[in-house]
Design a protein around this motif. Sequence first.
Motif, mmCIF file in Angstrom:
data_model
loop_
_atom_site.group_PDB
_atom_site.id
_atom_site.type_symbol
_atom_site.label_atom_id
_atom_site.label_comp_id
_atom_site.label_asym_id
_atom_site.label_seq_id
_atom_site.Cartn_x
_atom_site.Cartn_y
_atom_site.Cartn_z
ATOM 1 N N UNK A 83 0.842 -1.178 0.000
ATOM 2 C CA UNK A 83 0.000 0.000 0.000
ATOM 3 C C UNK A 83 0.888 1.243 0.000
ATOM 4 N N UNK A 84 0.377 2.328 -0.558
ATOM 5 C CA UNK A 84 1.151 3.566 -0.641
ATOM 6 C C UNK A 84 0.859 4.530 0.496
ATOM 7 N N UNK A 85 -0.409 4.601 0.889
ATOM 8 C CA UNK A 85 -0.798 5.635 1.841
ATOM 9 C C UNK A 85 -1.882 5.109 2.776
ATOM 10 N N UNK A 86 -1.820 5.529 4.038
ATOM 11 C CA UNK A 86 -2.874 5.239 5.012
ATOM 12 C C UNK A 86 -3.805 6.441 5.075
ATOM 13 N N UNK A 87 -5.087 6.184 5.007
ATOM 14 C CA UNK A 87 -6.115 7.228 4.923
ATOM 15 C C UNK A 87 -7.078 7.086 6.086
ATOM 16 N N UNK A 88 -7.130 8.129 6.919
ATOM 17 C CA UNK A 88 -8.017 8.153 8.070
ATOM 18 C C UNK A 88 -8.999 9.299 7.897
ATOM 19 N N UNK A 89 -10.284 9.010 8.031
ATOM 20 C CA UNK A 89 -11.336 9.995 7.805
ATOM 21 C C UNK A 89 -12.076 10.325 9.094
ATOM 22 N N UNK A 90 -12.270 11.609 9.343
ATOM 23 C CA UNK A 90 -13.026 12.055 10.506
ATOM 24 C C UNK A 90 -14.228 12.900 10.090
ATOM 25 N N UNK A 91 -15.429 12.409 10.385
ATOM 26 C CA UNK A 91 -16.652 13.165 10.110
ATOM 27 C C UNK A 91 -16.944 14.030 11.335
ATOM 28 N N UNK A 92 -16.919 15.338 11.156
ATOM 29 C CA UNK A 92 -17.071 16.271 12.270
ATOM 30 C C UNK A 92 -18.534 16.679 12.406
ATOM 31 N N UNK A 93 -19.105 16.479 13.589
ATOM 32 C CA UNK A 93 -20.475 16.919 13.846
ATOM 33 C C UNK A 93 -20.527 18.437 13.789
ATOM 34 N N UNK A 94 -21.677 18.968 13.428
ATOM 35 C CA UNK A 94 -21.806 20.414 13.271
ATOM 36 C C UNK A 94 -22.137 21.096 14.591
ATOM 37 N N UNK A 104 3.963 7.782 -12.716
ATOM 38 C CA UNK A 104 4.383 8.018 -14.090
ATOM 39 C C UNK A 104 4.406 9.508 -14.430
ATOM 40 N N UNK A 105 5.243 9.888 -15.369
ATOM 41 C CA UNK A 105 5.286 11.280 -15.823
ATOM 42 C C UNK A 105 3.962 11.655 -16.496
ATOM 43 N N UNK A 106 3.467 10.726 -17.296
ATOM 44 C CA UNK A 106 2.187 10.898 -17.969
ATOM 45 C C UNK A 106 1.428 9.582 -17.925
ATOM 46 N N UNK A 107 0.115 9.669 -17.892
ATOM 47 C CA UNK A 107 -0.680 8.447 -17.834
ATOM 48 C C UNK A 107 -1.482 8.378 -16.540
ATOM 49 N N UNK A 108 -1.598 7.164 -16.012
ATOM 50 C CA UNK A 108 -2.408 6.945 -14.816
ATOM 51 C C UNK A 108 -1.543 6.404 -13.684
ATOM 52 N N UNK A 109 -1.577 7.095 -12.546
ATOM 53 C CA UNK A 109 -0.899 6.607 -11.339
ATOM 54 C C UNK A 109 -1.891 5.746 -10.559
ATOM 55 N N UNK A 110 -1.476 4.521 -10.264
ATOM 56 C CA UNK A 110 -2.329 3.612 -9.502
ATOM 57 C C UNK A 110 -1.904 3.671 -8.040
ATOM 58 N N UNK A 111 -2.720 4.311 -7.221
ATOM 59 C CA UNK A 111 -2.371 4.538 -5.831
ATOM 60 C C UNK A 111 -3.143 3.562 -4.945
ATOM 61 N N UNK A 112 -2.391 2.818 -4.146
ATOM 62 C CA UNK A 112 -2.972 1.788 -3.275
ATOM 63 C C UNK A 112 -3.201 2.399 -1.890
ATOM 64 N N UNK A 113 -4.467 2.578 -1.545
ATOM 65 C CA UNK A 113 -4.862 3.284 -0.329
ATOM 66 C C UNK A 113 -5.351 2.289 0.720
ATOM 67 N N UNK A 114 -4.808 2.413 1.924
ATOM 68 C CA UNK A 114 -5.328 1.634 3.054
ATOM 69 C C UNK A 114 -6.302 2.518 3.816
#
Length: 396
Positions: A82-93, A127-137
Amino acid sequence: MAHLPQIKVPATYMRGGTSKGVFFRLQDLPVAAQQSGAARDALLLRVIGSPDPYGKQIDGMGGATSSTSKTVILSKSSKPDHDVDYLFGQVAIDKAFVDWSGNCGNLSAAVGAFAISAGLVDAERIPQNGIATIRVWQANISKTIIAHVPMTDGAVQETGDFELDGVTFPAAEVQLEFMDPAADEEGAGGSMFPTGNLVDDLDVPGVGMLKATMINAGIPTIFINAEAIGYTGTELQDAINGDAKALAMFETIRAHGALRMGLIKDISEAAQRQHTPKVAFVAKAADYTSSSGKQVQTADIDLLVRALSMGKLHHAMMGTAAVAIGTAAAIPGTLVNLAAGGGTRTAVRFGHPSGTLRVGAEATQVNGEWSVTKAIMSRSARVLMEGWVRIPGGGF
């Protein structure tokens, strides 16, 4: 008079799909906020401008809707392949609460682009051009997301002609693959259908007995039939968000569904788990006018879906709920599948308040258990602002 000066934290404000959020690199946060806990929550609440009893988030970066009260923390991945760890926080209003119980599928579209620009992805993977395939955890739900990010001359391509209903301007297309999207929620046993049934009878106080499909895919979601609660499935936001009685009904449905799904142990816990599960209602395809005035024709869609997020009807469709819709549509006998006409399908196009969306999923049944290898949909994303976000110092 003594006072604490403001501190500034490197941040990027991004749109991903039909949501907006403030993105951070983990390493850029104050030391106390680099770990989960009260300091991190306090920091993010102040950044977004919550809790705000006025419901406007005027003193922060939030936009006073569930779609714009979001935060993302990214770091180089600690997981193999995997390339990157992704943590999401939903903030109550209006409450001092950050919900970490689920993912944001819309902001998932911005994760790959941010990770590349922020130096979190090894250079040889881009890649310089094209599609980067990013593996997200996806760290909230322990799932893999594959983001296909377009690159031009070594930089993320953000502009293009891909149109997404719910977003005013076209942009570059980002294809997302949600791998093995059945959520492995604590208490849900890891099953796509935690009750063991494609359709359940859900007894809801004040409402009565409702047919419900309760699924863990993308995000835990409770699907009910629109006609069973007095709706057509063509409703826009004002029809529901201005009706306090309707919102209370949906919250009661959500709470009792969460209990049946094993996500909470007592009804009272639902208030502290606002981000999940989602509740949505479905209906057969019909003509309607979207919130932008666009005419949606019956022939253009397979079914109608309306979903609530953080207690309000969503202006379009949450990305994770779209995964749940695509997955449920692929499984014969669910309420979503039946609303779409039944039978076997690998993709579905549904109508939501802002227009239409297509999502694909392939389901298989082995020894009586349903599984989905991946769900696929396209979104877009772009940077809106980058630099530093400032907040009053102290406690971080």
